[in-house]
Scaffold this motif. Structure first.
Motif, PDB file in Angstrom:
ATOM      1  N   ASN A   1       0.862  -1.170   0.000  1.00 27.86           N
ATOM      2  CA  ASN A   1       0.000   0.000   0.000  1.00 27.86           C
ATOM      3  C   ASN A   1       0.906   1.231   0.000  1.00 27.86           C
ATOM      4  OD1 ASN A   1      -2.002   1.889   0.271  1.00 27.86           O
ATOM      5  ND2 ASN A   1      -2.810   1.112   2.198  1.00 27.86           N
ATOM      6  N   MET A   2       1.606   1.404  -1.127  1.00 24.14           N
ATOM      7  CA  MET A   2       2.574   2.495  -1.236  1.00 24.14           C
ATOM      8  C   MET A   2       1.863   3.779  -1.636  1.00 24.14           C
ATOM      9  SD  MET A   2       5.508   0.319  -3.173  1.00 24.14           S
ATOM     10  CE  MET A   2       6.843   1.475  -2.970  1.00 24.14           C
ATOM     11  N   ARG A   3       2.280   4.870  -1.039  1.00 21.73           N
ATOM     12  CA  ARG A   3       1.653   6.153  -1.322  1.00 21.73           C
ATOM     13  C   ARG A   3       2.684   7.128  -1.853  1.00 21.73           C
ATOM     14  NH1 ARG A   3      -2.952   6.368   3.325  1.00 21.73           N
ATOM     15  NH2 ARG A   3      -3.732   4.310   2.819  1.00 21.73           N
ATOM     16  N   GLY A   4       2.437   7.584  -3.074  1.00 20.55           N
ATOM     17  CA  GLY A   4       3.342   8.532  -3.701  1.00 20.55           C
ATOM     18  C   GLY A   4       2.672   9.135  -4.914  1.00 20.55           C
ATOM     19  N   THR A   5       3.419   9.947  -5.627  1.00 14.74           N
ATOM     20  CA  THR A   5       2.896  10.568  -6.845  1.00 14.74           C
ATOM     21  C   THR A   5       2.768   9.495  -7.925  1.00 14.74           C
ATOM     22  OG1 THR A   5       5.067  11.043  -7.791  1.00 14.74           O
ATOM     23  CG2 THR A   5       4.145  12.709  -6.264  1.00 14.74           C
ATOM     24  N   PRO A   6       2.026   9.774  -8.991  1.00 16.14           N
ATOM     25  CA  PRO A   6       1.952   8.807 -10.093  1.00 16.14           C
ATOM     26  C   PRO A   6       3.339   8.458 -10.656  1.00 16.14           C
ATOM     27  CG  PRO A   6       0.176  10.397 -10.311  1.00 16.14           C
ATOM     28  CD  PRO A   6       1.075  10.886  -9.185  1.00 16.14           C
ATOM     29  N   PHE A   7       4.220   9.455 -10.775  1.00 10.37           N
ATOM     30  CA  PHE A   7       5.570   9.187 -11.280  1.00 10.37           C
ATOM     31  C   PHE A   7       6.334   8.274 -10.323  1.00 10.37           C
ATOM     32  CE2 PHE A   7      10.108  10.079 -11.721  1.00 10.37           C
ATOM     33  CZ  PHE A   7      10.277   9.830 -13.077  1.00 10.37           C
ATOM     34  N   GLN A   8       6.290   8.578  -9.026  1.00 10.31           N
ATOM     35  CA  GLN A   8       6.967   7.726  -8.048  1.00 10.31           C
ATOM     36  C   GLN A   8       6.422   6.304  -8.117  1.00 10.31           C
ATOM     37  OE1 GLN A   8       6.062  10.055  -4.541  1.00 10.31           O
ATOM     38  NE2 GLN A   8       8.156  10.873  -4.433  1.00 10.31           N
ATOM     39  N   SER A   9       5.123   6.171  -8.238  1.00  2.86           N
ATOM     40  CA  SER A   9       4.503   4.835  -8.311  1.00  2.86           C
ATOM     41  C   SER A   9       5.011   4.059  -9.514  1.00  2.86           C
ATOM     42  CB  SER A   9       2.980   4.963  -8.359  1.00  2.86           C
ATOM     43  OG  SER A   9       2.504   5.536  -7.152  1.00  2.86           O
ATOM     44  N   ARG A  10       5.202   4.732 -10.647  1.00  2.00           N
ATOM     45  CA  ARG A  10       5.752   4.058 -11.842  1.00  2.00           C
ATOM     46  C   ARG A  10       7.175   3.577 -11.580  1.00  2.00           C
ATOM     47  NH1 ARG A  10       4.876   7.908 -16.785  1.00  2.00           N
ATOM     48  NH2 ARG A  10       6.134   6.333 -17.821  1.00  2.00           N
TER      49      ARG A  10
END
Length: 166
Positions: free
Chosen positions: A74-83
């Motif tokens: 359940n990682m939380r970050g920006t869309p770029f970080q998630s990629r």
């Protein structure tokens, strides 16, 4: 659901595991760069069941018996970080990739610096293997847990792979 946490022992020092809504949202080393404030981890849990799978898989990894984690994240970050974080999980055990190669992998070939920043903000060390990313020359570069730990993890994985080949 409120976050909860537990501190787990490991060969690289204590790891603070944080769970939110049933998914692992953080695995932090002590003295880690970009480590959130303790109060964001929620209360320490009395229910060890919440962290049993995390502890078991980390134990198996550090014993050399597990090369791929299978945990709800359940990682939380920006869309770029998630990629970037998703791409990190595709780097094979015991192998490395450069920041530039990782940028190409996510379709942003000119974003190696941004990839490095996202890599540094990875909230789930070891399991999301940011330690497998190296500089353009193959040299070990920045690691939130310190270069000594990065070297330890890479050497450990390569040694384990070498032992498995015979």
């Amino acid at each position: 659901m409120e976050p909860t946490h537990a501190v787990l022992d490991s060969p690289i020092g204590p790891l603070t595991a944080v769970v939110i809504d049933g998914g692992l949202s953080g695995l932090y080393m002590d003295k880690q760069r970009h480590r959130p404030a303790e109060e964001t981890f929620g209360a320490p849990t009395e229910n060890r069941e919440t962290f049993a799978a995390v502890a078991e898989q980390l134990d198996a990894y550090f014993a050399g018996d597990l090369t791929e984690f299978d945990l709800p994240l359940n990682m939380r970050g920006t869309p770029f970080q998630s990629r970037v974080w998703a791409a990190l999980q595709e780097i094979p055990y015991g192998q490395t990739i450069t920041y530039g190669e990782l940028a190409v992998e996510i379709g942003k070939p000119s974003a190696s610096r941004a990839v490095g920043l996202a890599n540094g903000k990875n909230p789930i060390s070891v399991i999301v293997p940011c330690h497998r990313v190296v500089g353009s020359t193959g040299d070990l570069t920045g690691y939130g847990g310190g270069l000594e730990r990065k070297r330890h993890l890479l050497d450990f994985e390569r040694k384990t792979l070498g032992a498995a080949l015979f």
